[in-house]
Design a protein around this motif. Structure first.
Motif, PDB file in Angstrom:
ATOM      1  N   HIS A   1      55.812  35.708  38.165  1.00  0.00           N
ATOM      2  CA  HIS A   1      57.219  35.408  37.919  1.00  0.00           C
ATOM      3  C   HIS A   1      58.030  35.511  39.201  1.00  0.00           C
ATOM      4  O   HIS A   1      58.839  34.627  39.516  1.00  0.00           O
ATOM      5  CB  HIS A   1      57.786  36.346  36.852  1.00  0.00           C
ATOM      6  CG  HIS A   1      59.238  36.134  36.587  1.00  0.00           C
ATOM      7  ND1 HIS A   1      60.211  36.986  37.049  1.00  0.00           N
ATOM      8  CD2 HIS A   1      59.895  35.137  35.935  1.00  0.00           C
ATOM      9  CE1 HIS A   1      61.395  36.545  36.684  1.00  0.00           C
ATOM     10  NE2 HIS A   1      61.241  35.418  36.002  1.00  0.00           N
TER      11      HIS A   1
ATOM     12  N   THR B   1      59.581  32.215  41.062  1.00  0.00           N
ATOM     13  CA  THR B   1      61.038  32.219  41.181  1.00  0.00           C
ATOM     14  C   THR B   1      61.450  32.006  42.635  1.00  0.00           C
ATOM     15  O   THR B   1      62.370  31.221  42.924  1.00  0.00           O
ATOM     16  CB  THR B   1      61.609  33.551  40.657  1.00  0.00           C
ATOM     17  OG1 THR B   1      61.319  33.671  39.255  1.00  0.00           O
ATOM     18  CG2 THR B   1      63.114  33.626  40.860  1.00  0.00           C
TER      19      THR B   1
ATOM     20  N   GLU C   1      58.513  34.505  28.396  1.00  0.00           N
ATOM     21  CA  GLU C   1      59.469  35.567  28.076  1.00  0.00           C
ATOM     22  C   GLU C   1      60.264  35.967  29.317  1.00  0.00           C
ATOM     23  O   GLU C   1      61.481  36.194  29.240  1.00  0.00           O
ATOM     24  CB  GLU C   1      58.728  36.773  27.505  1.00  0.00           C
ATOM     25  CG  GLU C   1      58.114  36.513  26.134  1.00  0.00           C
ATOM     26  CD  GLU C   1      57.221  37.651  25.662  1.00  0.00           C
ATOM     27  OE1 GLU C   1      57.059  38.645  26.427  1.00  0.00           O
ATOM     28  OE2 GLU C   1      56.662  37.559  24.548  1.00  0.00           O
ATOM     29  N   ARG C   2      59.598  36.027  30.467  1.00  0.00           N
ATOM     30  CA  ARG C   2      60.294  36.375  31.716  1.00  0.00           C
ATOM     31  C   ARG C   2      61.272  35.270  32.118  1.00  0.00           C
ATOM     32  O   ARG C   2      62.424  35.550  32.485  1.00  0.00           O
ATOM     33  CB  ARG C   2      59.277  36.581  32.841  1.00  0.00           C
ATOM     34  CG  ARG C   2      58.307  37.742  32.662  1.00  0.00           C
ATOM     35  CD  ARG C   2      58.973  39.088  32.918  1.00  0.00           C
ATOM     36  NE  ARG C   2      58.009  40.179  32.912  1.00  0.00           N
ATOM     37  CZ  ARG C   2      57.608  40.841  33.984  1.00  0.00           C
ATOM     38  NH1 ARG C   2      58.066  40.509  35.187  1.00  0.00           N
ATOM     39  NH2 ARG C   2      56.743  41.835  33.902  1.00  0.00           N
TER      40      ARG C   2
ATOM     41  N   ALA D   1      62.641  33.021  30.266  1.00  0.00           N
ATOM     42  CA  ALA D   1      63.744  32.870  29.321  1.00  0.00           C
ATOM     43  C   ALA D   1      64.938  33.707  29.741  1.00  0.00           C
ATOM     44  O   ALA D   1      66.094  33.351  29.487  1.00  0.00           O
ATOM     45  CB  ALA D   1      63.293  33.254  27.916  1.00  0.00           C
ATOM     46  N   GLN D   2      64.662  34.836  30.407  1.00  0.00           N
ATOM     47  CA  GLN D   2      65.729  35.706  30.889  1.00  0.00           C
ATOM     48  C   GLN D   2      66.272  35.246  32.239  1.00  0.00           C
ATOM     49  O   GLN D   2      67.476  35.255  32.468  1.00  0.00           O
ATOM     50  CB  GLN D   2      65.198  37.141  31.015  1.00  0.00           C
ATOM     51  CG  GLN D   2      64.724  37.747  29.704  1.00  0.00           C
ATOM     52  CD  GLN D   2      65.855  37.899  28.694  1.00  0.00           C
ATOM     53  OE1 GLN D   2      66.962  38.299  29.036  1.00  0.00           O
ATOM     54  NE2 GLN D   2      65.565  37.556  27.445  1.00  0.00           N
ATOM     55  N   SER D   3      65.369  34.826  33.130  1.00  0.00           N
ATOM     56  CA  SER D   3      65.805  34.487  34.493  1.00  0.00           C
ATOM     57  C   SER D   3      66.210  33.026  34.665  1.00  0.00           C
ATOM     58  O   SER D   3      67.026  32.700  35.530  1.00  0.00           O
ATOM     59  CB  SER D   3      64.677  34.801  35.493  1.00  0.00           C
ATOM     60  OG  SER D   3      63.540  33.999  35.245  1.00  0.00           O
ATOM     61  N   HIS D   4      65.648  32.138  33.839  1.00  0.00           N
ATOM     62  CA  HIS D   4      65.920  30.708  33.961  1.00  0.00           C
ATOM     63  C   HIS D   4      66.149  30.098  32.576  1.00  0.00           C
ATOM     64  O   HIS D   4      65.356  29.281  32.100  1.00  0.00           O
ATOM     65  CB  HIS D   4      64.752  29.991  34.645  1.00  0.00           C
ATOM     66  CG  HIS D   4      64.521  30.376  36.060  1.00  0.00           C
ATOM     67  ND1 HIS D   4      64.046  31.614  36.435  1.00  0.00           N
ATOM     68  CD2 HIS D   4      64.706  29.672  37.214  1.00  0.00           C
ATOM     69  CE1 HIS D   4      63.938  31.654  37.753  1.00  0.00           C
ATOM     70  NE2 HIS D   4      64.328  30.505  38.250  1.00  0.00           N
ATOM     71  N   PRO D   5      67.223  30.476  31.894  1.00  0.00           N
ATOM     72  CA  PRO D   5      67.470  29.909  30.559  1.00  0.00           C
ATOM     73  C   PRO D   5      67.603  28.390  30.641  1.00  0.00           C
ATOM     74  O   PRO D   5      68.245  27.856  31.544  1.00  0.00           O
ATOM     75  CB  PRO D   5      68.795  30.564  30.141  1.00  0.00           C
ATOM     76  CG  PRO D   5      69.415  31.043  31.412  1.00  0.00           C
ATOM     77  CD  PRO D   5      68.293  31.394  32.324  1.00  0.00           C
TER      78      PRO D   5
END
Length: 338
Positions: A183, A187, A231-232, A234-238
């Motif tokens: 992740h 990123t 899941e990761r 979804a939080q950092s790159h909606p």
């Protein structure tokens, strides 16, 4: 205690780590590729067709046709350091040695071709290693990868009188250190792009579909990695979509789906313009990532109407990937080193 005067000089008391990856030809030419493919495709873990049926096909057809095509592909990614997979795996072992210091001796090997696992294990024993961690760099267990490396280890054991204590690195598809490293590094790479991706394609090496129904957990491991990454992100790159695909089909059998090349074409035809692709199952960039994904994947996507495409690098020997590898190595070496 002092060694008797007539006793041979035998080194002892050391701990070793053998980092193992799949393998690569020695050069991007037809003869070298043919030698590599002959060894690789003769492994019954890789091709589960009875030998009496498979070997005439391999020797009579495949080894007379595929090496030329594969040699051209390798030539597109070969560098001054040689094969990317070989160079990166060597760099990973060197970086791990620096991190472990005097606590362990680190070497690297390939399951197929050179440097061989047997040769490097012998070198570790000769250096005094009485305890060795064998670390196949395959996040997702498969009979064709992890088990094949363990076969080679077992073959080495059977032919050696003096066998050290051995541990093996387990699959790490859901290890928090691995998911976190993926992740973080993806990123970082996406932040450096000159476009905002709509889709992150997670491409894993394919396997014949029958292996899933025979009990190989590979497909499930890949899907779990994708779920944890989703899941990761979804939080950092909606808003960023993640899709799991499988690449590198070979032969006529039905393989795990959906296929990477097919999904790239369908997504572009549906109007997806901006795609990034990553290969979480590869610990080091190689032919499958640099040629199949970065070159041919880009061509497939743009031919179908896509406009922006980027292939992300694997973790390789970068600091994030090496943090992960050190964490896992120290965990498996617990009790052997401080």
């Amino acid at each position: 205690m002092e060694r008797p005067a007539d006793h041979p000089n035998v080194l002892t008391g050391k701990v070793g780590v053998l980092v193992v990856n799949l393998g690569t030809p020695d050069a991007p030419d037809v003869d070298s590729v043919k030698r590599y493919l002959k060894e690789f495709l003769s492994d019954p873990r890789v091709v589960e067709i009875p030998r009496l049926i498979w070997q005439p096909i391999l020797r009579g057809i495949i080894l007379n046709t595929r090496p030329k095509k594969s040699a051209h592909a390798y030539s597109q990614v070969w560098s001054e350091d040689g094969s990317p997979l070989a160079a990166i795996t060597k760099a990973q072992a060197r970086a791990l040695q620096e991190r472990l210091g005097d606590a362990a001796i680190v070497r690297h090997a390939m399951r197929y071709q050179s440097p061989s696992m047997a040769k490097e294990l012998d070198a570790l024993v000769a250096a005094g290693c009485e305890r060795i961690l064998v670390a196949p760099l395959y996040p997702h267990y498969s009979g064709a990868t992890t088990a094949s490396a363990l076969d080679a280890l077992a073959d080495w054991i059977k032919l050696r009188r003096r066998v050290p204590a051995l541990r093996t690195l387990p699959p790490y598809h859901d290890d928090p250190a691995y998911i976190g490293a993926l992740h973080a590094d993806m990123t970082r790479q996406m932040a450096a792009l000159d476009f905002a991706p709509e889709l992150l394609l997670l491409s894993y090496h394919g396997m014949p579909e029958r292996t899933l129904y025979l009990g190989d957990p590979y497909h499930c491991h890949c899907q779990k990695t994708s779920r944890l990454l989703a899941e990761r992100f979804a939080q950092s790159h909606p808003g960023l979509r993640l899709v799991t695909t499988f690449q590198s089909r070979f032969g006529r059998a039905k393989w795990l789906e959906p296929a990477t090349d097919a999904v790239l074409a369908v997504e572009a035809e549906k109007g997806t313009k901006r795609v990034v692709i990553a290969a979480p199952g590869f610990s080091a960039d190689c032919l499958e990532t640099l040629e199949e994904l970065a070159i041919r994947g880009k061509e497939d996507f743009e031919a179908a109407g896509g406009t922006h495409f980027a292939a992300l690098e694997c973790l390789n020997a970068g600091p994030v990937g090496m943090d992960m590898l050190e964490t896992m190595a120290r965990r498996e070496l617990a009790g052997w080193i401080e």
